[in-house]
Design a protein around this motif. Structure first.
Motif, PDB file in Angstrom:
ATOM      1  N   ILE B 171      77.264  10.057 -51.786  1.00 44.15           N
ATOM      2  CA  ILE B 171      76.756  10.784 -50.608  1.00 44.15           C
ATOM      3  C   ILE B 171      75.252  10.961 -50.760  1.00 44.15           C
ATOM      4  CG2 ILE B 171      76.784  12.970 -49.338  1.00 44.15           C
ATOM      5  CD1 ILE B 171      79.695  13.309 -50.230  1.00 44.15           C
ATOM      6  N   LEU B 172      74.817  11.347 -51.944  1.00 44.14           N
ATOM      7  CA  LEU B 172      73.388  11.602 -52.157  1.00 44.14           C
ATOM      8  C   LEU B 172      72.573  10.304 -52.114  1.00 44.14           C
ATOM      9  CD1 LEU B 172      73.735  14.368 -54.880  1.00 44.14           C
ATOM     10  CD2 LEU B 172      72.866  14.666 -52.554  1.00 44.14           C
ATOM     11  N   ASP B 173      73.201   9.178 -52.438  1.00 42.69           N
ATOM     12  CA  ASP B 173      72.510   7.891 -52.274  1.00 42.69           C
ATOM     13  C   ASP B 173      72.240   7.631 -50.800  1.00 42.69           C
ATOM     14  OD1 ASP B 173      74.153   5.986 -54.937  1.00 42.69           O
ATOM     15  OD2 ASP B 173      72.354   7.248 -54.903  1.00 42.69           O
ATOM     16  N   LEU B 174      73.224   7.980 -49.974  1.00 42.77           N
ATOM     17  CA  LEU B 174      73.069   7.773 -48.527  1.00 42.77           C
ATOM     18  C   LEU B 174      72.108   8.781 -47.939  1.00 42.77           C
ATOM     19  CD1 LEU B 174      76.799   7.242 -47.499  1.00 42.77           C
ATOM     20  CD2 LEU B 174      75.009   5.532 -47.433  1.00 42.77           C
ATOM     21  N   ASN B 175      72.213  10.001 -48.422  1.00 38.14           N
ATOM     22  CA  ASN B 175      71.413  11.086 -47.872  1.00 38.14           C
ATOM     23  C   ASN B 175      71.016  12.040 -48.989  1.00 38.14           C
ATOM     24  OD1 ASN B 175      70.250  13.195 -46.502  1.00 38.14           O
ATOM     25  ND2 ASN B 175      72.156  13.934 -45.584  1.00 38.14           N
ATOM     26  N   PRO B 176      69.840  11.820 -49.563  1.00 39.83           N
ATOM     27  CA  PRO B 176      69.416  12.696 -50.652  1.00 39.83           C
ATOM     28  C   PRO B 176      69.301  14.157 -50.237  1.00 39.83           C
ATOM     29  CG  PRO B 176      68.032  10.742 -50.538  1.00 39.83           C
ATOM     30  CD  PRO B 176      68.862  10.750 -49.303  1.00 39.83           C
ATOM     31  N   GLY B 177      69.336  14.414 -48.926  1.00 37.97           N
ATOM     32  CA  GLY B 177      69.203  15.784 -48.434  1.00 37.97           C
ATOM     33  C   GLY B 177      70.504  16.503 -48.196  1.00 37.97           C
ATOM     34  N   ASN B 178      71.625  15.937 -48.627  1.00 40.01           N
ATOM     35  CA  ASN B 178      72.913  16.584 -48.377  1.00 40.01           C
ATOM     36  C   ASN B 178      73.118  17.743 -49.336  1.00 40.01           C
ATOM     37  OD1 ASN B 178      75.807  17.194 -48.363  1.00 40.01           O
ATOM     38  ND2 ASN B 178      75.996  15.389 -47.069  1.00 40.01           N
ATOM     39  N   LYS B 179      72.884  18.941 -48.821  1.00 40.28           N
ATOM     40  CA  LYS B 179      72.912  20.138 -49.681  1.00 40.28           C
ATOM     41  C   LYS B 179      74.312  20.437 -50.191  1.00 40.28           C
ATOM     42  CE  LYS B 179      69.215  23.239 -49.712  1.00 40.28           C
ATOM     43  NZ  LYS B 179      69.155  24.170 -50.705  1.00 40.28           N
ATOM     44  N   GLU B 180      75.291  20.190 -49.350  1.00 39.54           N
ATOM     45  CA  GLU B 180      76.671  20.488 -49.734  1.00 39.54           C
ATOM     46  C   GLU B 180      77.078  19.642 -50.935  1.00 39.54           C
ATOM     47  OE1 GLU B 180      78.584  22.903 -48.513  1.00 39.54           O
ATOM     48  OE2 GLU B 180      80.219  22.317 -49.848  1.00 39.54           O
ATOM     49  N   ALA B 181      76.704  18.385 -50.907  1.00 39.03           N
ATOM     50  CA  ALA B 181      77.030  17.483 -52.014  1.00 39.03           C
ATOM     51  C   ALA B 181      76.324  17.945 -53.282  1.00 39.03           C
ATOM     52  CB  ALA B 181      76.628  16.052 -51.671  1.00 39.03           C
ATOM     53  N   LEU B 182      75.088  18.323 -53.143  1.00 36.99           N
ATOM     54  CA  LEU B 182      74.329  18.776 -54.306  1.00 36.99           C
ATOM     55  C   LEU B 182      74.924  20.054 -54.866  1.00 36.99           C
ATOM     56  CD1 LEU B 182      71.871  18.140 -55.992  1.00 36.99           C
ATOM     57  CD2 LEU B 182      70.536  19.576 -54.491  1.00 36.99           C
ATOM     58  N   LYS B 183      75.304  20.952 -53.957  1.00 39.55           N
ATOM     59  CA  LYS B 183      75.890  22.239 -54.387  1.00 39.55           C
ATOM     60  C   LYS B 183      77.186  21.985 -55.164  1.00 39.55           C
ATOM     61  CE  LYS B 183      77.605  26.408 -52.158  1.00 39.55           C
ATOM     62  NZ  LYS B 183      78.016  26.938 -50.865  1.00 39.55           N
ATOM     63  N   MET B 184      78.008  21.079 -54.624  1.00 43.23           N
ATOM     64  CA  MET B 184      79.283  20.789 -55.300  1.00 43.23           C
ATOM     65  C   MET B 184      79.013  20.153 -56.664  1.00 43.23           C
ATOM     66  SD  MET B 184      81.690  19.422 -52.199  1.00 43.23           S
ATOM     67  CE  MET B 184      83.062  18.930 -53.209  1.00 43.23           C
ATOM     68  N   LEU B 185      78.050  19.245 -56.702  1.00 41.03           N
ATOM     69  CA  LEU B 185      77.746  18.540 -57.952  1.00 41.03           C
ATOM     70  C   LEU B 185      77.261  19.534 -59.008  1.00 41.03           C
ATOM     71  CD1 LEU B 185      77.802  15.529 -58.723  1.00 41.03           C
ATOM     72  CD2 LEU B 185      75.405  15.401 -58.111  1.00 41.03           C
ATOM     73  N   ASN B 186      76.418  20.443 -58.586  1.00 38.76           N
ATOM     74  CA  ASN B 186      75.865  21.389 -59.545  1.00 38.76           C
ATOM     75  C   ASN B 186      76.861  22.443 -59.995  1.00 38.76           C
ATOM     76  OD1 ASN B 186      73.261  20.292 -59.788  1.00 38.76           O
ATOM     77  ND2 ASN B 186      72.677  21.191 -57.847  1.00 38.76           N
ATOM     78  N   SER B 187      77.923  22.614 -59.203  1.00 37.30           N
ATOM     79  CA  SER B 187      78.922  23.610 -59.577  1.00 37.30           C
ATOM     80  C   SER B 187      79.920  23.037 -60.589  1.00 37.30           C
ATOM     81  CB  SER B 187      79.681  24.092 -58.346  1.00 37.30           C
ATOM     82  OG  SER B 187      80.517  23.057 -57.879  1.00 37.30           O
ATOM     83  N   MET B 188      79.846  21.747 -60.792  1.00 46.39           N
ATOM     84  CA  MET B 188      80.782  21.125 -61.730  1.00 46.39           C
ATOM     85  C   MET B 188      80.219  21.246 -63.137  1.00 46.39           C
ATOM     86  SD  MET B 188      81.611  17.883 -59.344  1.00 46.39           S
ATOM     87  CE  MET B 188      82.305  16.887 -60.596  1.00 46.39           C
ATOM     88  N   LYS B 189      81.057  21.712 -64.042  1.00 47.47           N
ATOM     89  CA  LYS B 189      80.535  21.961 -65.393  1.00 47.47           C
ATOM     90  C   LYS B 189      80.297  20.639 -66.115  1.00 47.47           C
ATOM     91  CE  LYS B 189      82.271  26.597 -66.159  1.00 47.47           C
ATOM     92  NZ  LYS B 189      83.490  26.893 -65.416  1.00 47.47           N
ATOM     93  N   ASP B 190      81.318  19.766 -66.038  1.00 47.80           N
ATOM     94  CA  ASP B 190      81.178  18.493 -66.763  1.00 47.80           C
ATOM     95  C   ASP B 190      81.219  17.343 -65.778  1.00 47.80           C
ATOM     96  OD1 ASP B 190      83.492  20.127 -68.776  1.00 47.80           O
ATOM     97  OD2 ASP B 190      81.408  19.773 -69.355  1.00 47.80           O
ATOM     98  N   SER B 191      80.990  16.179 -66.285  1.00 52.53           N
ATOM     99  CA  SER B 191      81.128  14.937 -65.500  1.00 52.53           C
ATOM    100  C   SER B 191      80.303  14.941 -64.232  1.00 52.53           C
ATOM    101  CB  SER B 191      82.598  14.702 -65.101  1.00 52.53           C
ATOM    102  OG  SER B 191      83.419  14.734 -66.206  1.00 52.53           O
ATOM    103  N   ARG B 192      79.140  15.570 -64.297  1.00 57.81           N
ATOM    104  CA  ARG B 192      78.352  15.645 -63.068  1.00 57.81           C
ATOM    105  C   ARG B 192      77.774  14.310 -62.657  1.00 57.81           C
ATOM    106  NH1 ARG B 192      74.518  20.740 -64.023  1.00 57.81           N
ATOM    107  NH2 ARG B 192      76.158  22.068 -64.800  1.00 57.81           N
TER     108      ARG B 192
END
Lengths: 121, 433
Positions: B171-192
């Protein structure tokens, strides 16, 4: 009870499969007319739901094959789009038992399946 | 005569008052309903009314209005889907499914109904069914960020963290501005899978007796809460000279609908600009479009050259369309007309995605040269005419490695009425980890 659903629209296929499985049926799927006939011959389903427009063989050809070639009395429900009333009449003449028009409610389809299965039991 | 005790008197008194007013209450309730639904002339206004009622917590009233609309306009899929959503919010999932199914049986690729049906299956923990529906939906819309976010949420529910990370990174490759994707990614402890690595090789061949030019680059980057940063080293061999350039790229996100691109680079080789810089803001606008505007700065000699750029892009079903323009004003041209004194580069890109966001085929047509391709050897060459075209093909190769091939052709005016033809072949390998 084995239900065979013949439909080339994958989304419709999945929705009907989910609904009927929830009702407790053993659901088999066919995405085109050729696959449908193979499964009818192999599985001998208790009821067939078939779309009219499909690749390889249409729903009408399937009804014809089931009644004339295979000689089966399996209940058949035809799924048609609005505007194909003449085709639906032809399907009845060939031996279909019921029809349902798109768009249809999966609940309505489930009721028709139940009714036909009770009748044929 | 029966003596009534005080509580009874009170209730009798209250009843008399309410009886006197009850018809008014009933009338105002029924009047309220009548006023809303008898006026069916403006269906869109009615739909808004229904949404307002739902927002206030009155889903039943919202559905009554939707029914009225559908009596008048049975094919108003958005209304039926919304009605289904109100059932889902009231936890009446079977009725919700019925409404979504009715839309999808007629219009199998209705993205709103697809998303709503997938949501219901997720909420009712029918993960296998949700997954099947998602697969079909992404087949129709492989670059839909909303559907890919649902896929990531489903993968997280199934404890497939690494798969979810991969989806979010796509998702972030398509749209580096997708905040929801970034938020989900950062909330993951491992395997980010917060890191990315890329290698690219490119060779240009010329029809005149010029030796081929080679370009190779390695890039490493990482995602953070505020965005992503990458370092790129580019090596080139041109005109019997070798050189190296270092750059840093950043994509910074502040609000949901926009993000910034920043770039700075240095080189001590004459085949690269001594200094390069760039800044651009990307903004989501209605109808799924993304608009951007910014500049590039290339300094081969003092003063450097400023290049203004803008782009407009959109994902539509499994296609991406983009048009980008670069304008380079030249002080040597005497005119106040900005366009007349600027050299112009226009590039059109079209991509067709198949299966998912990793796999696509694209074509590129343009006039002029792009400063973003790192092939500009002299900013002055932009003033001359150039036509270009190219094709690109990207696919998932193995594991998380993606491979991309690029073939380009351009015809460039190297000096007045003297043209050269260039064929460019490139390959890119990239991964996330």
């Amino acid at each position: 009870m084995k239900v065979l659903v013949c439909e080339d629209d994958e989304m419709v296929l999945k929705m009907v499969e989910f609904k009927l499985q929830k009702e407790g049926y053993e659901v088999h799927l066919a995405k085109d007319g050729k696959e449908a006939l193979e499964k009818i011959s192999g599985l001998r389903p208790d009821i067939i739901i078939t779309d009219i427009m499909m690749p390889y063989l249409t729903g009408l050809e399937i009804v014809h094959q089931v009644r004339k070639q295979l000689g089966l009395i399996t209940p058949i429900i035809i799924v048609s789009s609005i505007g194909l009333e003449k085709t639906v009449l032809e399907a009845f003449q060939l031996g279909a038992d019921d029809f349902i028009t798109k768009p249809f409610s999966p609940n309505e389809l489930s009721v028709r399946v139940k009714k036909l299965l009770m009748k044929s039991a | 005569m029966i003596a009534l005790k005080r509580p009874h008197l009170f209730f009798l008194f209250l009843s008399l008052i309410l009886w006197g007013r009850s018809d008014v209450f009933a009338q105002s309730k029924s009047t309220d309903t009548l006023v809303v639904v008898t006026d069916t002339t403006n269906i869109d206004a009615l739909f808004k009314k229904a949404r307002d009622f739902s927002f206030q917590g009155n889903n039943a009233q919202a559905r009554r209005i939707c029914q009225k609309i559908l009596e008048k306009k049975p094919g108003y899929y958005d209304v039926r889907t919304f009605m289904g959503r109100t059932y889902a919010w009231d936890k009446r999932y079977e009725e919700a499914r019925t409404e979504f199914s009715r839309v999808l049986i007629e219009k199998e690729d209705d993205i709103e109904a697809l998303g709503a049906l997938i949501d219901v299956e997720m909420w009712t923990e029918n993960f296998k069914v949700a997954s099947d529906y998602l697969k079909i939906a992404l087949g129709y819309y492989p670059t839909s960020e909303d559907l890919m976010l649902r896929k990531a949420r489903l993968q997280l529910r199934l404890d497939l963290e690494e798969s979810a990370s991969l989806t979010l990174r796509r998702i972030l490759d398509l749209n580096p501005g997708n905040k929801e994707a970034l938020k989900m990614l950062n909330s993951m402890k491992d395997s980010r899978l917060s890191n990315k690595f890329q290698l690219s090789f490119n060779t240009d061949f010329f029809d005149k007796n010029n030796s081929p030019q080679k370009l190779a680059s390695g890039e490493i980057g990482r995602s953070f809460t505020f965005g992503s940063i990458a370092y790129r080293a580019t090596y080139a061999e041109r005109f019997n000279t070798k050189g190296l350039q270092s750059e840093v790229d950043g994509y910074l996100r502040f609000v949901k609908s926009n993000y910034f691109y920043l770039n700075v680079g240095f080189s001590d080789s004459k085949i690269f600009p001594e200094v390069r810089a760039g800044a651009e803001i990307y903004q989501k606008i209605p109808a799924g479009f993304e608009l951007s505007g910014g500049f590039r700065y290339l300094q081969f000699s003092n003063p450097g050259t400023k290049i203004y750029t803008a782009s407009l892009g959109n994902y539509f079903r499994n296609y991406w369309f983009s048009v980008r323009v670069y304008l380079t004003p030249k002080s040597t041209i005497e005119t106040n007309d900005f366009l007349k004194k600027s050299s112009q580069t226009l590039i059109l890109n079209i991509r067709n995605y198949f299966g998912d966001a990793d796999n696509y085929f694209g074509i590129r047509l343009g006039q002029g040269q792009s400063p973003d391709e790192r092939k500009i050897t002299d900013a002055g060459i932009q003033r001359l005419k150039s036509l270009q075209g190219g094709i690109e093909y990207q696919r998932l190769a193995f594991g998380r490695w993606v491979i991309k091939g690029d073939l380009g052709y351009s015809k460039e005016e190297v000096r007045a009425s003297t043209f050269q033809q260039r064929i460019s072949i490139g390959i890119i390998l990239k991964t996330i980890f």
